[in-house]
Write a protein that holds these residues in place. Structure first.
Motif, PDB file in Angstrom:
ATOM      1  N   HIS A 231       0.848  -1.186   0.000  1.00  0.00           N
ATOM      2  CA  HIS A 231       0.000   0.000   0.000  1.00  0.00           C
ATOM      3  C   HIS A 231       0.884   1.237   0.000  1.00  0.00           C
ATOM      4  CE1 HIS A 231      -2.539   3.040   2.397  1.00  0.00           C
ATOM      5  NE2 HIS A 231      -2.795   3.165   1.109  1.00  0.00           N
ATOM      6  N   THR A 232       0.850   1.983  -1.074  1.00  0.00           N
ATOM      7  CA  THR A 232       1.554   3.252  -1.210  1.00  0.00           C
ATOM      8  C   THR A 232       0.567   4.245  -1.830  1.00  0.00           C
ATOM      9  OG1 THR A 232       2.355   2.852  -3.467  1.00  0.00           O
ATOM     10  CG2 THR A 232       3.711   1.982  -1.657  1.00  0.00           C
ATOM     11  N   PRO A 233       0.911   5.527  -1.854  1.00  0.00           N
ATOM     12  CA  PRO A 233       0.003   6.480  -2.523  1.00  0.00           C
ATOM     13  C   PRO A 233      -0.317   6.088  -3.966  1.00  0.00           C
ATOM     14  CG  PRO A 233       1.604   7.679  -1.212  1.00  0.00           C
ATOM     15  CD  PRO A 233       2.014   6.234  -1.161  1.00  0.00           C
ATOM     16  N   SER A 234       0.633   5.464  -4.655  1.00  0.00           N
ATOM     17  CA  SER A 234       0.404   5.107  -6.053  1.00  0.00           C
ATOM     18  C   SER A 234      -0.418   3.833  -6.219  1.00  0.00           C
ATOM     19  CB  SER A 234       1.745   4.944  -6.786  1.00  0.00           C
ATOM     20  OG  SER A 234       2.494   3.890  -6.220  1.00  0.00           O
ATOM     21  N   THR A 235      -0.537   3.014  -5.162  1.00  0.00           N
ATOM     22  CA  THR A 235      -1.322   1.783  -5.284  1.00  0.00           C
ATOM     23  C   THR A 235      -2.679   1.877  -4.583  1.00  0.00           C
ATOM     24  OG1 THR A 235      -0.349   0.763  -3.298  1.00  0.00           O
ATOM     25  CG2 THR A 235       0.766   0.380  -5.406  1.00  0.00           C
ATOM     26  N   PHE A 236      -2.970   3.004  -3.932  1.00  0.00           N
ATOM     27  CA  PHE A 236      -4.277   3.148  -3.287  1.00  0.00           C
ATOM     28  C   PHE A 236      -5.376   3.036  -4.345  1.00  0.00           C
ATOM     29  CE2 PHE A 236      -7.889   5.821  -2.003  1.00  0.00           C
ATOM     30  CZ  PHE A 236      -8.240   5.177  -0.822  1.00  0.00           C
ATOM     31  N   HIS A 237      -6.321   2.121  -4.120  1.00  0.00           N
ATOM     32  CA  HIS A 237      -7.413   1.869  -5.058  1.00  0.00           C
ATOM     33  C   HIS A 237      -6.894   1.592  -6.470  1.00  0.00           C
ATOM     34  CE1 HIS A 237     -11.145   3.558  -2.729  1.00  0.00           C
ATOM     35  NE2 HIS A 237     -10.496   2.605  -2.069  1.00  0.00           N
ATOM     36  N   LEU A 238      -5.771   0.893  -6.542  1.00  0.00           N
ATOM     37  CA  LEU A 238      -5.274   0.495  -7.861  1.00  0.00           C
ATOM     38  C   LEU A 238      -6.325  -0.331  -8.581  1.00  0.00           C
ATOM     39  CD1 LEU A 238      -2.728   0.699  -9.631  1.00  0.00           C
ATOM     40  CD2 LEU A 238      -1.949  -1.451  -8.606  1.00  0.00           C
ATOM     41  N   MET A 239      -7.012  -1.181  -7.809  1.00  0.00           N
ATOM     42  CA  MET A 239      -8.180  -1.886  -8.354  1.00  0.00           C
ATOM     43  C   MET A 239      -9.414  -1.078  -7.979  1.00  0.00           C
ATOM     44  SD  MET A 239      -7.212  -4.465 -10.125  1.00  0.00           S
ATOM     45  CE  MET A 239      -8.750  -5.353 -10.324  1.00  0.00           C
ATOM     46  N   ASN A 240      -9.655  -0.017  -8.760  1.00  0.00           N
ATOM     47  CA  ASN A 240     -10.782   0.879  -8.508  1.00  0.00           C
ATOM     48  C   ASN A 240     -12.018   0.376  -9.251  1.00  0.00           C
ATOM     49  OD1 ASN A 240     -10.246   1.533 -11.168  1.00  0.00           O
ATOM     50  ND2 ASN A 240      -9.169   3.427 -10.657  1.00  0.00           N
ATOM     51  N   ALA A 241     -13.110   1.133  -9.160  1.00  0.00           N
ATOM     52  CA  ALA A 241     -14.362   0.703  -9.778  1.00  0.00           C
ATOM     53  C   ALA A 241     -14.210   0.494 -11.279  1.00  0.00           C
ATOM     54  CB  ALA A 241     -15.460   1.730  -9.484  1.00  0.00           C
ATOM     55  N   ARG A 242     -13.509   1.416 -11.933  1.00  0.00           N
ATOM     56  CA  ARG A 242     -13.339   1.292 -13.390  1.00  0.00           C
ATOM     57  C   ARG A 242     -12.580   0.027 -13.750  1.00  0.00           C
ATOM     58  NH1 ARG A 242      -9.556   1.663 -16.912  1.00  0.00           N
ATOM     59  NH2 ARG A 242      -7.990   2.278 -15.375  1.00  0.00           N
ATOM     60  N   ARG A 243     -11.520  -0.250 -13.001  1.00  0.00           N
ATOM     61  CA  ARG A 243     -10.689  -1.408 -13.322  1.00  0.00           C
ATOM     62  C   ARG A 243     -11.382  -2.712 -12.948  1.00  0.00           C
ATOM     63  NH1 ARG A 243      -5.453   0.638 -12.049  1.00  0.00           N
ATOM     64  NH2 ARG A 243      -5.171   1.190 -14.233  1.00  0.00           N
ATOM     65  N   LEU A 244     -12.111  -2.701 -11.844  1.00  0.00           N
ATOM     66  CA  LEU A 244     -12.865  -3.900 -11.465  1.00  0.00           C
ATOM     67  C   LEU A 244     -13.896  -4.258 -12.532  1.00  0.00           C
ATOM     68  CD1 LEU A 244     -13.422  -3.162  -7.671  1.00  0.00           C
ATOM     69  CD2 LEU A 244     -12.113  -5.079  -8.596  1.00  0.00           C
ATOM     70  N   LYS A 245     -14.482  -3.240 -13.149  1.00  0.00           N
ATOM     71  CA  LYS A 245     -15.491  -3.485 -14.181  1.00  0.00           C
ATOM     72  C   LYS A 245     -14.889  -4.107 -15.443  1.00  0.00           C
ATOM     73  CE  LYS A 245     -18.784   0.044 -12.686  1.00  0.00           C
ATOM     74  NZ  LYS A 245     -19.408   1.352 -12.979  1.00  0.00           N
ATOM     75  N   LEU A 246     -13.562  -4.032 -15.580  1.00  0.00           N
ATOM     76  CA  LEU A 246     -12.911  -4.673 -16.726  1.00  0.00           C
ATOM     77  C   LEU A 246     -12.842  -6.187 -16.564  1.00  0.00           C
ATOM     78  CD1 LEU A 246      -9.862  -2.252 -17.260  1.00  0.00           C
ATOM     79  CD2 LEU A 246     -11.991  -2.339 -18.585  1.00  0.00           C
ATOM     80  N   MET A 247     -12.978  -6.673 -15.331  1.00  0.00           N
ATOM     81  CA  MET A 247     -12.880  -8.108 -15.083  1.00  0.00           C
ATOM     82  C   MET A 247     -14.025  -8.860 -15.736  1.00  0.00           C
ATOM     83  SD  MET A 247     -11.648  -8.211 -11.076  1.00  0.00           S
ATOM     84  CE  MET A 247     -11.586 -10.005 -11.055  1.00  0.00           C
ATOM     85  N   LYS A 248     -13.752 -10.094 -16.132  1.00  0.00           N
ATOM     86  CA  LYS A 248     -14.774 -10.929 -16.745  1.00  0.00           C
ATOM     87  C   LYS A 248     -15.819 -11.328 -15.697  1.00  0.00           C
ATOM     88  CE  LYS A 248     -12.123 -14.203 -18.328  1.00  0.00           C
ATOM     89  NZ  LYS A 248     -11.727 -15.394 -19.112  1.00  0.00           N
ATOM     90  N   PRO A 249     -17.059 -11.564 -16.109  1.00  0.00           N
ATOM     91  CA  PRO A 249     -18.100 -11.939 -15.149  1.00  0.00           C
ATOM     92  C   PRO A 249     -17.811 -13.248 -14.414  1.00  0.00           C
ATOM     93  CG  PRO A 249     -19.074 -11.247 -17.230  1.00  0.00           C
ATOM     94  CD  PRO A 249     -17.603 -11.349 -17.462  1.00  0.00           C
ATOM     95  N   ASP A 250     -17.000 -14.117 -15.009  1.00  0.00           N
ATOM     96  CA  ASP A 250     -16.687 -15.395 -14.360  1.00  0.00           C
ATOM     97  C   ASP A 250     -15.306 -15.382 -13.706  1.00  0.00           C
ATOM     98  OD1 ASP A 250     -15.211 -15.287 -16.689  1.00  0.00           O
ATOM     99  OD2 ASP A 250     -15.731 -17.315 -17.369  1.00  0.00           O
ATOM    100  N   ALA A 251     -14.750 -14.182 -13.483  1.00  0.00           N
ATOM    101  CA  ALA A 251     -13.415 -14.060 -12.892  1.00  0.00           C
ATOM    102  C   ALA A 251     -13.505 -13.899 -11.371  1.00  0.00           C
ATOM    103  CB  ALA A 251     -12.677 -12.872 -13.511  1.00  0.00           C
ATOM    104  N   TYR A 252     -12.356 -14.150 -10.715  1.00  0.00           N
ATOM    105  CA  TYR A 252     -12.255 -14.058  -9.266  1.00  0.00           C
ATOM    106  C   TYR A 252     -11.143 -13.082  -8.885  1.00  0.00           C
ATOM    107  CZ  TYR A 252     -15.085 -18.315  -9.130  1.00  0.00           C
ATOM    108  OH  TYR A 252     -16.092 -19.238  -9.286  1.00  0.00           O
ATOM    109  N   LEU A 253     -11.329 -12.392  -7.763  1.00  0.00           N
ATOM    110  CA  LEU A 253     -10.317 -11.478  -7.227  1.00  0.00           C
ATOM    111  C   LEU A 253      -9.837 -12.008  -5.883  1.00  0.00           C
ATOM    112  CD1 LEU A 253      -8.921  -8.603  -7.566  1.00  0.00           C
ATOM    113  CD2 LEU A 253     -10.643  -7.818  -5.930  1.00  0.00           C
ATOM    114  N   ILE A 254      -8.511 -12.135  -5.714  1.00  0.00           N
ATOM    115  CA  ILE A 254      -7.913 -12.599  -4.470  1.00  0.00           C
ATOM    116  C   ILE A 254      -6.999 -11.492  -3.944  1.00  0.00           C
ATOM    117  CG2 ILE A 254      -6.586 -14.420  -3.335  1.00  0.00           C
ATOM    118  CD1 ILE A 254      -9.110 -15.461  -4.747  1.00  0.00           C
TER     119      ILE A 254
END
Length: 328
Positions: free
Chosen positions: A216-239
């Motif tokens: 966690h650094t200023p540059s990685t805060f919300h690196l997986m933000n709403a926009r990027r999460l929406k790029l994930m496939k519907p059958d994908a998983y986040l760990i």
């Protein structure tokens, strides 16, 4: 005359063997309760100690460091992550910061695989069914999950832990992809049979599983933000077994509830122990209480590194695990 022992304050209860060895070498004040110190207790400790041994539950910011006494010369962190310490402020005040890198890479990688298996094979749902006494016997279509083999794994952060995950996932037959601040050396990349993506967006959109191993650094805060999460496939998983702040937790909850992604495995949370209550209601999430590095062996090795860092400093040398702002 014998040299005066360093004054060391330990902020949390550590394994008994570690505490005993610290007491043999230094003038140590141990924590009686296994609870975090208050902000004022931390300030008081820094006013009197030569060395402070904090953990990730101790937030040490610039105003606190400004109140440190002249004796404080080393913050020997018990843990690899130092995002809870203002390293730059410490450096400006002449206080060194050390950590314990590389000790729990295998432990965290093991837990990452456990969470991956748990999410994809629907383990939490099975456990809840057993706990509630709802299981009525085997059925061909009951709790159907998926195989790990053949899935594309996208690793966000390819340091020690990310590479340890890559080796394990490869043994399960997964295809290894990664995004990192710097591309790995070609020989390392080849040994892991890993595909590098310069664009995180492009990798995220194509993976079956995304696993996060970024500090966690200023540059990685919300690196997986709403926009990027929406790029994930519907059958994908986040760990996520790294830091909760890297993921926009509210956006993740919305997507899990809507079925926009298949599931998640979380060992860390954006607001620490203040977990989004909606997460607790979801069947498609594996949730653990930040126990990715929790092995007896790992905790002892972390303690050994802390002791080596303090002893090396006491002997007049640079601690081997010195943290500098450029590393962050």
């Amino acid at each position: 005359m014998p040299k005066e022992r360093l004054s060391v304050v330990v902020t949390r209860r550590l394994p008994e063997a570690v505490e005993t060895r610290l007491c043999e070498l230094f003038n140590v004040r141990l924590r009686e309760e296994d609870t975090p110190m208050s902000r004022q207790e931390l300030v008081e400790a820094m006013k009197t100690a030569d060395v402070l041994v904090p953990t990730l539950s101790d937030a040490i910011d610039a105003p606190m460091i400004a109140q440190a006494g002249e004796r404080l010369k080393l913050i020997a962190n018990y843990g690899a992550g130092v995002d809870h310490i203002d390293v730059e402020s410490a450096r400006q005040r002449g206080v060194l910061v050390s950590n314990t890198p590389g000790v729990v890479a295998d432990d965290t990688a093991d837990m990452t695989m456990a969470m991956m298996i748990g999410a994809i094979r629907r383990v939490p749902e099975g456990l809840r069914m057993m706990d509630k006494g709802e299981w009525t016997g085997w059925a061909p279509n009951a709790l159907l999950g998926g195989r790990l083999g053949g899935r594309r794994l996208g690793i966000l952060g390819m340091g020690r832990i990310g590479q340890a995950v890559a080796r394990r996932a490869s043994a399960f037959g997964m295809q290894i992809h990664y995004h990192n601040r710097r591309r790995l050396r070609s020989e390392v990349e080849q040994s892991l049979e890993a595909t590098y993506w310069e664009s995180l967006d492009q990798m995220v959109a194509r993976m079956d599983v995304i696993t996060i191993h970024s500090p966690h650094t200023p540059s990685t805060f919300h690196l997986m933000n709403a926009r990027r999460l929406k790029l994930m496939k519907p059958d994908a998983y986040l760990i996520n077994t790294s830091r909760g702040e890297v993921v926009d937790e509210n956006a993740l909850v919305r997507m899990l509830k809507a079925g926009d992604i298949a599931g998640a495995g979380l060992d860390v949370y954006e607001h620490g122990i203040e977990i989004n209550p909606d997460l607790l209601k979801l069947d498609n999430v594996v949730m653990l209480p930040h126990m990715g590095s929790a092995t007896v062996e790992g905790r002892l090795e972390m303690g050994e590194k802390v002791i080596i860092n303090i002893k090396t400093f006491d002997d007049g040398h640079r601690p081997p695990d010195l943290v500098v702002p450029a590393m962050l």
